[in-house]
Design a protein around this motif. Structure first.
Motif, PDB file in Angstrom:
ATOM      1  N   THR A  25      49.846  43.071  47.788  1.00 55.22           N
ATOM      2  CA  THR A  25      49.752  42.729  46.366  1.00 55.22           C
ATOM      3  C   THR A  25      49.045  41.393  46.177  1.00 55.22           C
ATOM      4  O   THR A  25      48.227  41.229  45.262  1.00 55.22           O
ATOM      5  N   LYS A  26      49.339  40.430  47.049  1.00 50.32           N
ATOM      6  CA  LYS A  26      48.690  39.116  46.961  1.00 50.32           C
ATOM      7  C   LYS A  26      47.183  39.251  47.173  1.00 50.32           C
ATOM      8  O   LYS A  26      46.383  38.596  46.486  1.00 50.32           O
ATOM      9  N   GLU A  28      45.348  41.950  46.602  1.00 49.83           N
ATOM     10  CA  GLU A  28      44.784  42.635  45.433  1.00 49.83           C
ATOM     11  C   GLU A  28      44.594  41.662  44.271  1.00 49.83           C
ATOM     12  O   GLU A  28      43.548  41.668  43.607  1.00 49.83           O
ATOM     13  N   ASP A  29      45.590  40.812  44.041  1.00 49.77           N
ATOM     14  CA  ASP A  29      45.483  39.819  42.972  1.00 49.77           C
ATOM     15  C   ASP A  29      44.352  38.830  43.258  1.00 49.77           C
ATOM     16  O   ASP A  29      43.586  38.461  42.359  1.00 49.77           O
ATOM     17  N   GLU A  32      40.914  40.557  42.569  1.00 46.87           N
ATOM     18  CA  GLU A  32      40.597  40.650  41.145  1.00 46.87           C
ATOM     19  C   GLU A  32      40.240  39.275  40.581  1.00 46.87           C
ATOM     20  O   GLU A  32      39.315  39.143  39.765  1.00 46.87           O
ATOM     21  N   LYS A  33      40.946  38.239  41.014  1.00 46.81           N
ATOM     22  CA  LYS A  33      40.651  36.885  40.560  1.00 46.81           C
ATOM     23  C   LYS A  33      39.271  36.447  41.038  1.00 46.81           C
ATOM     24  O   LYS A  33      38.506  35.796  40.304  1.00 46.81           O
ATOM     25  N   SER A  55      45.618  30.673  46.631  1.00 52.43           N
ATOM     26  CA  SER A  55      45.935  32.034  47.075  1.00 52.43           C
ATOM     27  C   SER A  55      45.354  32.322  48.449  1.00 52.43           C
ATOM     28  O   SER A  55      46.007  32.934  49.302  1.00 52.43           O
ATOM     29  N   TYR A 143      41.535  47.767  49.435  1.00 47.81           N
ATOM     30  CA  TYR A 143      41.777  47.731  47.992  1.00 47.81           C
ATOM     31  C   TYR A 143      40.594  48.374  47.254  1.00 47.81           C
ATOM     32  O   TYR A 143      40.784  49.183  46.339  1.00 47.81           O
TER      33      TYR A 143
END
Length: 263
Positions: A25-26, A28-29, A32-33, A55, A143
């Motif tokens: 999840t980290k 993927e975030d 996107e960022k 991140s 991803y």
């Protein structure tokens, strides 16, 4: 079997793992960022890059077990690569716009083309691969695979400009080499012939020279297979040997149309 005993059994079977599943999840975030930072006109670059750095270092520590100092160094190297990566992606987007009659604007390519998204994530994950961040790069690639149906290994070497149309079902292996101005359609596989684990460092996947077009569901296999420049590879072809430049390769399957007799 009681609940407590089941829990004990599961725990025992997990003892050889060192997996933090939340890292997916980290990643993927982060992805996107990163995409937002590079392509959104309104992205506050200074703030966004600071957030990406935080991140990145958190993910790096989990996925690579590197020291904090090493993660700092890797981030700095990755950050320096971003302008060049963005320059290549802008070339990719323009190439798509120029070659796809269905494209109406450059904004449409950036926002609505899964092929462009797959290329963008590949170029970013490739830089991580080159920095020996192998699990990090794999998670970013997967991803993009999940979203677009396109599986591009981060280790592949792909020049710009590059065009993927429709995207779904494309597979590009780790040691693939693709030169500039190549176009791929859905379902294309650039893969390996039967291999064993001891071929890890060998050239296992094809080389595609410049200005080649490969149509839907073509399969091209083998590390010694070279598709010569300016060639067109027709749909549903199966290729395991090199093709000379300026070739047209077609599938010889004959399709017959018969008119049914009315009773």
């Amino acid at each position: 079997m009681s609940k407590d005993l089941i829990i004990q059994n599961i725990a025992a079977l997990k003892r050889h793992f060192s997996i933090n599943y939340g890292i997916k999840t980290k990643v993927e975030d982060f992805t996107e960022k990163l995409f937002y930072t590079l392509f959104d006109t309104n992205a506050p670059l200074n703030k966004s890059i600071d957030e990406l750095e935080k991140s990145f270092k958190e993910i790096s520590k989990i996925t690579s077990k590197k020291t904090e100092e090493s993660c700092d160094g890797v981030w700095n190297q990755f950050l320096k690569k971003l302008p060049k990566v963005l320059e290549m992606l802008n070339m990719d987007a323009e190439y798509i716009l120029e070659n796809d009659p269905a494209s109406n604007s450059i904004e449409e390519v950036y926002l609505g083309y899964p092929g462009f998204y797959a290329i963008a994530i590949y170029r970013l994950s490739h830089e991580l691969y080159l920095l020996d961040m192998l699990l990090f790069s794999r998670l970013i690639s997967e991803y993009a695979h999940q979203i677009t149906g396109t599986d591009i290994h981060a280790g592949a070497s792909i020049a710009s400009p590059f065009f993927i149309d429709h995207a779904t079902g494309i597979v590009i292996g780790e040691t693939t080499i693709i030169e500039k101005q190549v176009k791929l359609y859905q379902g294309v596989t650039l893969g390996a012939l039967s291999v064993t684990k001891d071929m890890k460092n060998a050239k296992r996947h094809p080389t595609v020279e410049k200005n080649v077009c490969i149509y839907a569901n073509a399969t091209i296999l083998g590390g010694e297979t070279i598709i010569g420049k300016n060639s067109i590879i027709g749909g549903n072809t199966w290729i395991t040997k090199s093709i000379p430049e300026n070739s047209l390769v077609t599938n010889n399957t004959i399709t017959e149309v018969k008119i049914k007799e009315l009773k």
